[in-house]
Write an enzyme that holds these catalytic residues in place. Structure first.
Site, PDB file in Angstrom:
ATOM      1  N   GLY A 143      56.310  19.219 -93.323  1.00 40.17           N
ATOM      2  CA  GLY A 143      57.879  19.072 -93.694  1.00 40.17           C
ATOM      3  C   GLY A 143      58.861  19.270 -92.341  1.00 40.17           C
ATOM      4  O   GLY A 143      58.144  19.899 -91.351  1.00 40.17           O
ATOM      5  N   GLN A 172      66.132  20.894 -86.856  1.00 37.62           N
ATOM      6  CA  GLN A 172      64.996  21.013 -86.201  1.00 37.62           C
ATOM      7  C   GLN A 172      64.844  19.913 -85.179  1.00 37.62           C
ATOM      8  O   GLN A 172      64.065  20.058 -84.093  1.00 37.62           O
ATOM      9  CB  GLN A 172      63.688  21.073 -86.771  1.00 37.62           C
ATOM     10  CG  GLN A 172      63.397  21.909 -87.799  1.00 37.62           C
ATOM     11  CD  GLN A 172      61.916  21.991 -88.518  1.00 37.62           C
ATOM     12  OE1 GLN A 172      62.160  21.413 -89.504  1.00 37.62           O
ATOM     13  NE2 GLN A 172      61.077  22.794 -87.936  1.00 37.62           N
ATOM     14  N   HIS A 217      61.112  26.318 -97.731  1.00 36.60           N
ATOM     15  CA  HIS A 217      60.934  26.450 -96.571  1.00 36.60           C
ATOM     16  C   HIS A 217      61.984  25.325 -95.680  1.00 36.60           C
ATOM     17  O   HIS A 217      62.849  25.880 -94.883  1.00 36.60           O
ATOM     18  CB  HIS A 217      59.579  26.346 -95.801  1.00 36.60           C
ATOM     19  CG  HIS A 217      59.394  26.293 -94.440  1.00 36.60           C
ATOM     20  ND1 HIS A 217      58.602  27.366 -93.897  1.00 36.60           N
ATOM     21  CD2 HIS A 217      59.931  25.385 -93.435  1.00 36.60           C
ATOM     22  CE1 HIS A 217      58.804  27.219 -92.492  1.00 36.60           C
ATOM     23  NE2 HIS A 217      59.316  26.023 -92.237  1.00 36.60           N
ATOM     24  N   GLU A 218      61.708  24.250 -96.177  1.00 35.51           N
ATOM     25  CA  GLU A 218      62.775  22.975 -95.391  1.00 35.51           C
ATOM     26  C   GLU A 218      64.145  23.432 -95.877  1.00 35.51           C
ATOM     27  O   GLU A 218      65.148  23.209 -95.124  1.00 35.51           O
ATOM     28  CB  GLU A 218      62.365  21.726 -95.697  1.00 35.51           C
ATOM     29  CG  GLU A 218      60.925  21.191 -95.434  1.00 35.51           C
ATOM     30  CD  GLU A 218      60.585  21.712 -93.866  1.00 35.51           C
ATOM     31  OE1 GLU A 218      61.494  21.864 -93.128  1.00 35.51           O
ATOM     32  OE2 GLU A 218      59.361  22.203 -93.610  1.00 35.51           O
ATOM     33  N   HIS A 253      65.852  25.632 -93.621  1.00 35.31           N
ATOM     34  CA  HIS A 253      66.282  25.372 -92.475  1.00 35.31           C
ATOM     35  C   HIS A 253      67.747  25.014 -92.493  1.00 35.31           C
ATOM     36  O   HIS A 253      68.561  24.867 -91.591  1.00 35.31           O
ATOM     37  CB  HIS A 253      65.399  24.256 -91.910  1.00 35.31           C
ATOM     38  CG  HIS A 253      64.238  24.765 -91.468  1.00 35.31           C
ATOM     39  ND1 HIS A 253      64.279  25.417 -89.983  1.00 35.31           N
ATOM     40  CD2 HIS A 253      62.764  24.433 -91.570  1.00 35.31           C
ATOM     41  CE1 HIS A 253      62.985  25.581 -89.616  1.00 35.31           C
ATOM     42  NE2 HIS A 253      62.189  24.992 -90.517  1.00 35.31           N
ATOM     43  N   CYS A 283      55.745  26.846 -88.834  1.00 31.12           N
ATOM     44  CA  CYS A 283      56.857  26.186 -88.720  1.00 31.12           C
ATOM     45  C   CYS A 283      56.893  25.190 -87.249  1.00 31.12           C
ATOM     46  O   CYS A 283      56.458  25.879 -86.311  1.00 31.12           O
ATOM     47  CB  CYS A 283      58.092  26.984 -88.641  1.00 31.12           C
ATOM     48  SG  CYS A 283      59.674  26.030 -88.466  1.00 31.12           S
ATOM     49  N   LEU A 284      57.312  23.879 -87.387  1.00 32.52           N
ATOM     50  CA  LEU A 284      57.205  23.208 -86.010  1.00 32.52           C
ATOM     51  C   LEU A 284      58.085  23.771 -84.981  1.00 32.52           C
ATOM     52  O   LEU A 284      57.897  23.524 -83.949  1.00 32.52           O
ATOM     53  CB  LEU A 284      57.285  21.766 -86.441  1.00 32.52           C
ATOM     54  CG  LEU A 284      56.446  20.880 -87.144  1.00 32.52           C
ATOM     55  CD1 LEU A 284      56.764  19.611 -87.642  1.00 32.52           C
ATOM     56  CD2 LEU A 284      54.738  21.065 -86.524  1.00 32.52           C
TER      57      LEU A 284
HETATM   58 NI    NI Z   1      60.060  25.076 -90.319  1.00 29.65          NI
END
Ligand code: NI
Length: 190
Positions: free
Chosen positions: A61, A66, A152-153, A156, A110-111
C-alpha cells in the site's frame, strides 16, 4: 504499508515514473490531505506512478503524502497468495463507513519507516467508500490483510502513522532510528 511477504512482480508500462518515498519524520507525513475534486488525467497518472512505486519498493500500500502529494489518494494490492493474480487498486477520497467490533492484530510496517515492524490492533473488517479512477462511487468491505492495509493507508491521508498506536517510548525509539537513517542517507548522497 510494507510487507515482506509481498513478492509480486512489478507491473510496468510505459509512462510510469518511480517517485521518491518520504521517510519519517517529515511534516508532510503529518498533514491532513485535501480531497480530490475532479478525476483528471493528472490524478490517473499519479495513481499509476504510485502503483509503480509501491510494487517496486516492494509494498502492499502507498498513500499520496508518502510521495509528497497532499491529496486523498491511496493505492494498494494486498494479494499475498503465491502465484495469484495481482489486484492493483486506486482509491480516491476513501472513507471508512463501517468498522467491525471484532479486531485483528497484524505486524505492520511502512515504506516511510523502513525496517521497523510492530503489532497494531485494528477493526478486523471495514466497509470503505471511495471514488474510482473512472469517477464512479465504489463501496467494498475488506477483511484480513486488506482491512489492515486500507486502514493504515487512510491513516496516512490524515497525517497518522502506525507508530502512533505504539507506546510513546517505542515510538520515540523508532523515530530516533529514522532520524539517524536520514542523516546517513543525506551523507551518502552528499
Ligand atoms: Ni505506511
Amino acid at each position: 504499508m510494507h510487507d515482506l511477504r509481498c513478492a509480486l512482480p512489478a507491473i510496468r508500462s510505459a509512462g510510469m515514473t518511480l517517485r521518491d518515498i518520504l521517510i519519517h519524520p517529515d511534516p508532510r507525513l503529518r498533514t491532513v490531505t485535501k480531497p480530490v475534486g475532479e478525476i483528471t488525467d493528472d490524478i490517473r497518472r499519479l495513481a499509476d506512478d504510485m502503483l509503480e512505486t509501491m510494487y517496486d519498493a516492494p509494498g502492499i500500500g502507498l498513500a499520496a503524502p508518502q510521495i509528497g502529494v497532499m491529496s486523498r489518494v491511496l493505492v494498494m494490492d494486498a494479494v499475498k497468495e503465491e502465484g495469484a493474480a495481482p489486484r492493483p487498486m486506486a482509491l480516491i477520497n476513501p472513507e471508512v463507513i463501517w468498522s467491525s467490533e471484532e479486531t485483528n492484530v497484524y505486524e505492520e510496517g511502512c515504506l516511510s519507516i523502513p525496517e521497523q515492524y510492530a503489532e497494531v490492533t485494528r477493526p478486523a473488517e471495514v466497509k470503505v467508500r471511495w471514488t474510482g479512477l473512472d469517477g464512479k462511487a465504489v463501496e467494498e468491505q475488506f477483511e484480513g490483510l486488506w482491512a489492515t492495509c486500507v486502514q493504515h493507508e487512510i491513516d496516512h491521508l490524515n497525517g497518522k502513522l502506525f507508530i502512533d498506536y505504539l507506546r510513546p517510548l517505542k515510538r520515540q525509539m523508532i523515530t530516533r532510528k529514522m532520524q539517524k537513517l536520514k542523516r546517513e542517507m543525506a551523507r551518502g548522497e552528499g
